[in-house]
Design an enzyme around this catalytic site. Structure first.
Site, PDB file in Angstrom:
ATOM      1  N   GLU A  81      -0.653  -2.105   5.303  1.00  0.00           N
ATOM      2  CA  GLU A  81       0.320  -2.046   6.395  1.00  0.00           C
ATOM      3  C   GLU A  81       0.327  -0.679   7.059  1.00  0.00           C
ATOM      4  O   GLU A  81       0.495  -0.566   8.261  1.00  0.00           O
ATOM      5  CB  GLU A  81       1.724  -2.380   5.874  1.00  0.00           C
ATOM      6  N   GLU A  82       0.124   0.366   6.249  1.00  0.00           N
ATOM      7  CA  GLU A  82       0.242   1.727   6.767  1.00  0.00           C
ATOM      8  C   GLU A  82      -0.828   2.073   7.801  1.00  0.00           C
ATOM      9  O   GLU A  82      -0.670   3.020   8.569  1.00  0.00           O
ATOM     10  CB  GLU A  82       0.198   2.745   5.618  1.00  0.00           C
ATOM     11  N   HIS A 118       8.095   8.437   4.242  1.00  0.00           N
ATOM     12  CA  HIS A 118       6.871   9.235   4.378  1.00  0.00           C
ATOM     13  C   HIS A 118       7.088  10.693   3.947  1.00  0.00           C
ATOM     14  O   HIS A 118       6.175  11.508   4.085  1.00  0.00           O
ATOM     15  CB  HIS A 118       6.294   9.188   5.808  1.00  0.00           C
ATOM     16  N   ASP A 163       0.813  -1.212   0.000  1.00  0.00           N
ATOM     17  CA  ASP A 163       0.000   0.000   0.000  1.00  0.00           C
ATOM     18  C   ASP A 163       0.849   1.267   0.000  1.00  0.00           C
ATOM     19  O   ASP A 163       2.002   1.273   0.428  1.00  0.00           O
ATOM     20  CB  ASP A 163      -0.976   0.019   1.182  1.00  0.00           C
TER      21      ASP A 163
END
Length: 391
Positions: A139-140, A363, A80
């Site tokens: 996962e995020e 990020h 993702d």
């Protein structure tokens, strides 16, 4: 221990591996929206003839059954993207979608695992056991691992291995140490309620802004004065909402933050003390507090035997100098939930290269990887599975 056919296959297909990563990078999908990524993986697996099934709502579980009986090892790659605007506008493969970006390297993970699967498929007749391939969504938001585990991802698995590409580590270096690797990551919300009123008549109010400010300024003592200095803990206030107007004393305040720890006792202690502190501060001012504490990922604790196998495989595949010593990170990773089901380990594969401007933090809108790291990660996936099943 190293399978030369695996190494040759991945090396020979490096350009295709890079192209796959770039395709995925340009087409990012957020957590639980990975429909096209899931379909692409399924198409690739069908071409190879590797049995698979889709998980709901997104994700793929596949399995390479070896020609000989043996154990089952699982390899996990998440897929993702993030709600981040890509700043790398000069990239030919930049994100096609505003506000969405593979800013954490999951495009690399998916690509590396896919080509590891292709390499392992070439030698499947010689594999003693099975290799489970876990293409994990979400996962995020720390939900994907638990969701696919409920759908059978870890059923019958004897060992599990995962990789995270890492921009803070030099390209192609590998970090995998026994013990803590990633921290448990929890979220908390504190809602203070006072009594609002006119800014000129403070004596008739209970100022939620003052209550919240006192909490923010002093809550760090939960870590600095109640946690053993030899135990690691981080308590971060990330968001504070209070007040509606310059001359109105606030009745309500909401604070949100995160707690990071490595061991269960410290985690339990910080949670308990956080609630106690919020209630005590509120009581001091005549306000009330409501604390909501949500446990996110558990700590990623690398099992010793599996970790030593990763180090051995890496050294034999890439040379002893590839092993890189690096402290654990307080970041969170839902790979921890796989380790709750079976022993295993989680490695970092370096992709940081100042000459290619790939040292930006995960990020960040400028995040990118040195693609020389892709064959390292892909081969490490495949060689670990081969070594584990043959040991």
């Amino acid at each position: 221990m190293i399978n030369k056919a695996i190494k040759s296959y991945i090396t020979e297909h490096e350009e295709e591996l890079i192209a796959t990563r770039r395709k995925l990078h340009s087409e990012p999908e957020l957590s639980w929206e990975e429909e096209n990524t899931t379909a692409f993986i399924c198409e690739q697996l069908e071409e190879l003839g590797i049995p698979y099934r889709r998980t709901e709502p997104t994700g793929v579980i596949a399995e390479i059954k070896g020609g000989k009986p043996g154990k089952t090892v699982a390899l996990r790659g998440d897929m993702d993207a993030l709600s981040v605007q890509e700043i790398n506008q000069d990239l030919a493969y930049k994100s096609k979608f505003d506000g969405k970006m593979h800013a954490c390297g999951h495009d690399a993970h998916t690509s590396m695992l896919l080509f590891a699967a292709k390499a392992l498929h070439q030698v499947k007749d010689d594999i003693p056991g099975s290799v489970r391939l876990l293409f994990q969504p979400a996962e995020e938001v720390a939900e994907g691992a638990k969701t696919i585990i409920k759908q059978g991802a870890m059923d019958g698995v004897d060992n599990v291995f995962g990789i995270h590409i890492w921009s803070q580590t030099p390209t192609q270096k590998i970090v995998c140490n026994p013990g803590p690797a990633f921290a448990a990551a929890d979220i908390f919300k504190v809602e203070f309620k006072g009594r609002g009123g006119h800014g000129a008549i403070p004596q008739d109010t209970i100022d939620a802004a003052v209550v919240a400010s006192s909490f923010v300024m002093n809550v760090q003592t939960v870590v600095s004065r109640t946690v053993d200095p030899l135990d690691t803990a981080v308590l971060t206030i990330g968001k504070m909402e209070v007040g509606t107007r310059f001359n109105v004393i606030a009745e309500n305040a909401v604070i949100e933050g995160t707690v990071r720890t490595f061991d269960k006792e410290t985690r339990n202690h910080v949670e308990k003390e956080l609630e106690h502190y919020a209630n005590t501060v509120a009581s001091l001012y005549g306000a009330t507090a409501k604390v909501t504490y949500s446990r996110g990922t558990n700590a990623v604790i690398n099992e010793e035997i599996s970790t030593h196998l990763v180090q051995q495989v890496a050294s034999e595949a890439f040379g002893k100098d590839v092993i890189y010593d690096q402290k654990p990170t307080m970041g969170g990773e839902d790979f921890s939930f796989f380790l709750d089901e079976a022993p295993g380990s989680f490695a970092l594969v370096g992709c940081g290269n100042p000459e290619k401007d790939t040292e930006w933090a995960h990020h960040h809108g400028r995040f990118n990887i040195d693609e020389d790291a892709l064959i390292t990660g892909s081969e490490l996936y495949a060689q670990y599975a081969w070594a584990y099943l043959n040991k």
